[in-house]
Motif scaffolding. Sequence first.
Motif, PDB file in Angstrom:
ATOM      1  N   ALA A  80       0.823  -1.222   0.000  1.00 24.54           N
ATOM      2  CA  ALA A  80       0.000   0.000   0.000  1.00 24.54           C
ATOM      3  C   ALA A  80       0.851   1.263   0.000  1.00 24.54           C
ATOM      4  O   ALA A  80       0.408   2.316  -0.439  1.00 24.54           O
ATOM      5  CB  ALA A  80      -0.928  -0.009   1.208  1.00 24.54           C
ATOM      6  N   GLY A  81       2.096   1.170   0.457  1.00 18.21           N
ATOM      7  CA  GLY A  81       2.993   2.326   0.487  1.00 18.21           C
ATOM      8  C   GLY A  81       3.787   2.528  -0.783  1.00 18.21           C
ATOM      9  O   GLY A  81       4.686   3.377  -0.817  1.00 18.21           O
ATOM     10  N   TYR A  82       3.480   1.768  -1.837  1.00 22.19           N
ATOM     11  CA  TYR A  82       4.219   1.865  -3.102  1.00 22.19           C
ATOM     12  C   TYR A  82       4.321   3.311  -3.582  1.00 22.19           C
ATOM     13  O   TYR A  82       3.340   4.040  -3.615  1.00 22.19           O
ATOM     14  CB  TYR A  82       3.523   1.002  -4.161  1.00 22.19           C
ATOM     15  N   ASN A  83       5.518   3.702  -3.933  1.00 19.38           N
ATOM     16  CA  ASN A  83       5.861   5.038  -4.442  1.00 19.38           C
ATOM     17  C   ASN A  83       5.511   6.146  -3.441  1.00 19.38           C
ATOM     18  O   ASN A  83       5.036   7.203  -3.811  1.00 19.38           O
ATOM     19  CB  ASN A  83       5.226   5.318  -5.804  1.00 19.38           C
ATOM     20  N   GLN A  84       5.806   5.857  -2.178  1.00 20.10           N
ATOM     21  CA  GLN A  84       5.582   6.823  -1.099  1.00 20.10           C
ATOM     22  C   GLN A  84       6.811   6.864  -0.191  1.00 20.10           C
ATOM     23  O   GLN A  84       7.555   5.886  -0.105  1.00 20.10           O
ATOM     24  CB  GLN A  84       4.373   6.405  -0.244  1.00 20.10           C
ATOM     25  N   LEU A  85       6.955   7.982   0.488  1.00 21.16           N
ATOM     26  CA  LEU A  85       7.945   8.097   1.546  1.00 21.16           C
ATOM     27  C   LEU A  85       7.456   7.239   2.709  1.00 21.16           C
ATOM     28  O   LEU A  85       6.307   7.369   3.138  1.00 21.16           O
ATOM     29  CB  LEU A  85       8.074   9.555   1.977  1.00 21.16           C
ATOM     30  N   VAL A  86       8.306   6.333   3.178  1.00 23.77           N
ATOM     31  CA  VAL A  86       7.976   5.464   4.298  1.00 23.77           C
ATOM     32  C   VAL A  86       9.130   5.521   5.301  1.00 23.77           C
ATOM     33  O   VAL A  86      10.180   6.099   5.009  1.00 23.77           O
ATOM     34  CB  VAL A  86       7.697   4.007   3.832  1.00 23.77           C
ATOM     35  N   ARG A  87       8.940   4.926   6.449  1.00 19.36           N
ATOM     36  CA  ARG A  87       9.956   4.972   7.496  1.00 19.36           C
ATOM     37  C   ARG A  87      10.382   3.558   7.892  1.00 19.36           C
ATOM     38  O   ARG A  87       9.580   2.634   7.877  1.00 19.36           O
ATOM     39  CB  ARG A  87       9.396   5.670   8.734  1.00 19.36           C
ATOM     40  N   ALA A  88      11.647   3.445   8.271  1.00 18.87           N
ATOM     41  CA  ALA A  88      12.181   2.193   8.808  1.00 18.87           C
ATOM     42  C   ALA A  88      11.659   2.017  10.234  1.00 18.87           C
ATOM     43  O   ALA A  88      11.417   3.017  10.914  1.00 18.87           O
ATOM     44  CB  ALA A  88      13.697   2.232   8.797  1.00 18.87           C
ATOM     45  N   PRO A  89      11.467   0.780  10.669  1.00 22.86           N
ATOM     46  CA  PRO A  89      11.634  -0.452   9.889  1.00 22.86           C
ATOM     47  C   PRO A  89      10.492  -0.638   8.888  1.00 22.86           C
ATOM     48  O   PRO A  89       9.351  -0.295   9.179  1.00 22.86           O
ATOM     49  CB  PRO A  89      11.610  -1.535  10.958  1.00 22.86           C
ATOM     50  N   TYR A  90      10.842  -1.172   7.749  1.00 24.07           N
ATOM     51  CA  TYR A  90       9.877  -1.342   6.662  1.00 24.07           C
ATOM     52  C   TYR A  90      10.195  -2.659   5.978  1.00 24.07           C
ATOM     53  O   TYR A  90      11.291  -2.817   5.420  1.00 24.07           O
ATOM     54  CB  TYR A  90      10.002  -0.162   5.695  1.00 24.07           C
ATOM     55  N   LYS A  91       9.281  -3.599   6.027  1.00 22.83           N
ATOM     56  CA  LYS A  91       9.566  -4.970   5.574  1.00 22.83           C
ATOM     57  C   LYS A  91       9.522  -5.144   4.065  1.00 22.83           C
ATOM     58  O   LYS A  91      10.000  -6.131   3.533  1.00 22.83           O
ATOM     59  CB  LYS A  91       8.631  -5.960   6.255  1.00 22.83           C
ATOM     60  N   HIS A  92       8.933  -4.172   3.348  1.00 20.00           N
ATOM     61  CA  HIS A  92       8.794  -4.306   1.898  1.00 20.00           C
ATOM     62  C   HIS A  92      10.006  -3.710   1.172  1.00 20.00           C
ATOM     63  O   HIS A  92      10.797  -2.983   1.758  1.00 20.00           O
ATOM     64  CB  HIS A  92       7.504  -3.623   1.438  1.00 20.00           C
ATOM     65  N   SER A  93      10.112  -4.001  -0.107  1.00 18.06           N
ATOM     66  CA  SER A  93      11.206  -3.477  -0.917  1.00 18.06           C
ATOM     67  C   SER A  93      11.181  -1.946  -0.909  1.00 18.06           C
ATOM     68  O   SER A  93      10.114  -1.332  -1.008  1.00 18.06           O
ATOM     69  CB  SER A  93      11.081  -4.003  -2.355  1.00 18.06           C
ATOM     70  N   HIS A  94      12.365  -1.348  -0.786  1.00 12.90           N
ATOM     71  CA  HIS A  94      12.457   0.107  -0.678  1.00 12.90           C
ATOM     72  C   HIS A  94      13.848   0.592  -1.071  1.00 12.90           C
ATOM     73  O   HIS A  94      14.772  -0.198  -1.222  1.00 12.90           O
ATOM     74  CB  HIS A  94      12.163   0.542   0.767  1.00 12.90           C
TER      75      HIS A  94
END
Length: 166
Positions: A80-94
């Motif tokens: 759901a966070g695809y092509n968004q700024l996200v924060r660690a820890p983050y289990k998906h590809s980034h």
Amino acid sequence: MTPDDLVLTPMGVRFRGRLFPCSVGKGGVSRNKREGDGATPVGRHRIVGMLYRPDRMDAPAPWAVPIGPGDLWSDDMGDAGYNQLVRAPYKHSHERLRRADPLYDLVLITDWNWPDAVPGRGSAIFVHQWRRPGFPTEGCVAFRRDHLRWIAGRILPGARLIILAA
């Protein structure tokens, strides 16, 4: 097109009456951008954000936001966070925004496939520093460090990165 737009030409990017050498994606310029193709997408892409490394430089503009140690950009098409700024820890590809190299010390974020990302259409078309002259990117537009700082100090939110078909 206005002088406040970044316009890709065969000779570089035109902005505010100046021409700057740049690098584009290793896949060239494409009307059919896909995730992982290395292409720079044709279009009129709005500048929607500016990020910078506060440990390596002062803010280039009042609207610039510091990149923190846990800042990432999701490139996982199934998340759901695809092509968004996200924060660690983050289990998906980034992609890590706070890199060891200087490529993302200063980043202009475009609205390519954002904010409502279509999976597979490609993520993160940034304007950032190049590795060296002529070295291609993964689809972004890249500049010499001093040129990028000059641009960042003058560009306004909502300006466009205009990539025309060859």
